[in-house]
Design a protein around this motif. Structure first.
Motif, mmCIF file in Angstrom:
data_model
loop_
_atom_site.group_PDB
_atom_site.id
_atom_site.type_symbol
_atom_site.label_atom_id
_atom_site.label_comp_id
_atom_site.label_asym_id
_atom_site.label_seq_id
_atom_site.Cartn_x
_atom_site.Cartn_y
_atom_site.Cartn_z
ATOM 1 N N ASP A 187 49.405 49.862 48.143
ATOM 2 C CA ASP A 187 48.270 49.394 48.952
ATOM 3 C C ASP A 187 47.061 50.096 48.328
ATOM 4 O OD1 ASP A 187 49.642 48.291 50.827
ATOM 5 O OD2 ASP A 187 49.983 50.016 52.068
ATOM 6 N N LEU A 188 47.107 50.785 47.177
ATOM 7 C CA LEU A 188 45.927 51.642 46.559
ATOM 8 C C LEU A 188 45.081 50.419 45.786
ATOM 9 C CD1 LEU A 188 47.483 54.868 45.503
ATOM 10 C CD2 LEU A 188 46.179 54.305 47.626
ATOM 11 N N SER A 189 43.825 50.652 45.845
ATOM 12 C CA SER A 189 42.977 49.898 44.805
ATOM 13 C C SER A 189 42.975 50.748 43.467
ATOM 14 C CB SER A 189 41.641 49.948 45.334
ATOM 15 O OG SER A 189 41.004 51.383 45.110
ATOM 16 N N PHE A 190 42.478 50.094 42.297
ATOM 17 C CA PHE A 190 42.350 50.469 41.264
ATOM 18 C C PHE A 190 41.818 51.717 41.114
ATOM 19 C CE2 PHE A 190 40.185 51.354 37.297
ATOM 20 C CZ PHE A 190 41.445 51.376 36.341
ATOM 21 N N GLU A 191 40.685 51.982 41.837
ATOM 22 C CA GLU A 191 40.070 53.226 41.638
ATOM 23 C C GLU A 191 40.603 54.319 42.482
ATOM 24 O OE1 GLU A 191 38.765 50.001 42.313
ATOM 25 O OE2 GLU A 191 37.425 49.895 40.861
ATOM 26 N N GLN A 192 41.316 54.082 43.604
ATOM 27 C CA GLN A 192 41.986 55.030 44.197
ATOM 28 C C GLN A 192 43.171 55.572 43.428
ATOM 29 O OE1 GLN A 192 42.715 52.340 47.491
ATOM 30 N NE2 GLN A 192 41.727 53.637 48.938
ATOM 31 N N GLY A 241 52.586 60.363 39.593
ATOM 32 C CA GLY A 241 51.763 60.082 38.376
ATOM 33 C C GLY A 241 52.442 58.754 37.778
ATOM 34 N N GLU A 242 53.703 58.624 37.484
ATOM 35 C CA GLU A 242 54.248 57.624 37.050
ATOM 36 C C GLU A 242 53.893 56.362 37.870
ATOM 37 O OE1 GLU A 242 56.003 56.709 34.018
ATOM 38 O OE2 GLU A 242 55.465 58.672 33.392
ATOM 39 N N ALA A 243 53.962 56.470 39.104
ATOM 40 C CA ALA A 243 54.012 55.294 40.031
ATOM 41 C C ALA A 243 52.359 55.028 40.198
ATOM 42 C CB ALA A 243 54.250 55.636 41.524
ATOM 43 N N LEU A 244 51.455 56.025 39.918
ATOM 44 C CA LEU A 244 50.178 55.775 39.883
ATOM 45 C C LEU A 244 49.480 54.971 38.651
ATOM 46 C CD1 LEU A 244 48.785 58.833 41.289
ATOM 47 C CD2 LEU A 244 48.334 56.756 42.431
ATOM 48 N N GLU A 247 49.085 47.431 36.697
ATOM 49 C CA GLU A 247 49.165 46.115 37.345
ATOM 50 C C GLU A 247 47.722 45.572 37.648
ATOM 51 O OE1 GLU A 247 51.128 46.862 41.173
ATOM 52 O OE2 GLU A 247 53.069 47.278 40.206
ATOM 53 N N TRP A 248 46.792 46.549 37.955
ATOM 54 C CA TRP A 248 45.558 46.307 38.331
ATOM 55 C C TRP A 248 44.976 45.624 36.986
ATOM 56 C CZ3 TRP A 248 42.680 44.622 42.254
ATOM 57 C CH2 TRP A 248 43.088 45.263 43.763
ATOM 58 N N LEU A 249 45.113 46.258 35.978
ATOM 59 C CA LEU A 249 44.484 45.895 34.690
ATOM 60 C C LEU A 249 45.048 44.731 34.148
ATOM 61 C CD1 LEU A 249 44.187 49.463 33.044
ATOM 62 C CD2 LEU A 249 42.227 47.934 33.774
ATOM 63 N N LEU A 250 46.445 44.440 34.253
ATOM 64 C CA LEU A 250 46.882 43.337 33.578
ATOM 65 C C LEU A 250 46.423 41.993 34.507
ATOM 66 C CD1 LEU A 250 50.703 44.380 33.007
ATOM 67 C CD2 LEU A 250 48.823 43.813 31.450
ATOM 68 N N GLY A 251 46.228 42.375 36.019
ATOM 69 C CA GLY A 251 45.797 41.359 36.855
ATOM 70 C C GLY A 251 44.412 41.092 36.396
ATOM 71 N N ALA A 252 43.412 41.803 36.069
ATOM 72 C CA ALA A 252 42.123 41.613 35.645
ATOM 73 C C ALA A 252 42.319 40.908 34.205
ATOM 74 C CB ALA A 252 41.324 42.852 35.448
ATOM 75 N N LYS A 253 42.912 41.234 33.270
ATOM 76 C CA LYS A 253 43.079 40.458 32.106
ATOM 77 C C LYS A 253 43.568 39.104 32.312
ATOM 78 C CE LYS A 253 45.506 40.783 27.820
ATOM 79 N NZ LYS A 253 46.306 41.585 26.794
ATOM 80 N N ALA A 254 44.349 38.841 32.994
ATOM 81 C CA ALA A 254 44.957 37.520 33.487
ATOM 82 C C ALA A 254 43.686 36.574 34.039
ATOM 83 C CB ALA A 254 45.995 37.417 34.263
ATOM 84 N N ARG A 255 42.983 37.140 34.855
ATOM 85 C CA ARG A 255 41.934 36.444 35.523
ATOM 86 C C ARG A 255 40.741 36.239 34.343
ATOM 87 N NH1 ARG A 255 40.174 39.879 40.558
ATOM 88 N NH2 ARG A 255 38.193 38.191 40.403
ATOM 89 N N LEU A 256 40.351 37.223 33.462
ATOM 90 C CA LEU A 256 39.314 36.808 32.455
ATOM 91 C C LEU A 256 39.997 35.791 31.479
ATOM 92 C CD1 LEU A 256 38.585 40.678 31.564
ATOM 93 C CD2 LEU A 256 36.899 38.822 32.627
ATOM 94 N N GLU A 257 41.310 35.875 31.195
ATOM 95 C CA GLU A 257 41.758 34.837 30.350
ATOM 96 C C GLU A 257 41.580 33.483 30.804
ATOM 97 O OE1 GLU A 257 45.526 36.059 29.202
ATOM 98 O OE2 GLU A 257 44.637 37.662 27.602
ATOM 99 N N ALA A 258 41.971 33.333 32.081
ATOM 100 C CA ALA A 258 41.913 32.228 32.915
ATOM 101 C C ALA A 258 40.429 31.693 32.999
ATOM 102 C CB ALA A 258 42.321 32.263 34.428
#
Length: 75
Positions: free
Chosen positions: A14-19, A48-51, A57-68
């Protein structure tokens, strides 16, 4: 008397990237201090590993959106 359901402390879904990033920085700082017990250090490491995974996950999602977006713009 109803008991509260115990939440997994490593559930970061449930955490945002920034959180997640900010909490990860706090975890790293606490680990670097070296004043925790072994058990506390292991728990912090797991958190820390979970965070870090959540941030990835957030970064990969952002990368996929940019590529799209680039693909749409190129068409």
């Amino acid at each position: 008397m109803a008991t509260a359901e115990k939440k997994n402390p490593n559930d970061v879904s449930d955490l945002s990237f920034e959180q997640a990033r900010d909490e990860l920085a706090r975890v790293v700082a606490e680990l670097e201090q070296g004043s925790s017990t072994l058990e506390q250090s292991l728990a912090l490491w797991e958190r820390g590993e979970a965070l870090a995974g959540r941030c990835e996950e957030w970064l990969l999602g952002a990368k996929a959106r940019l590529e799209a977006a680039r693909t749409r713009a190129a068409d």
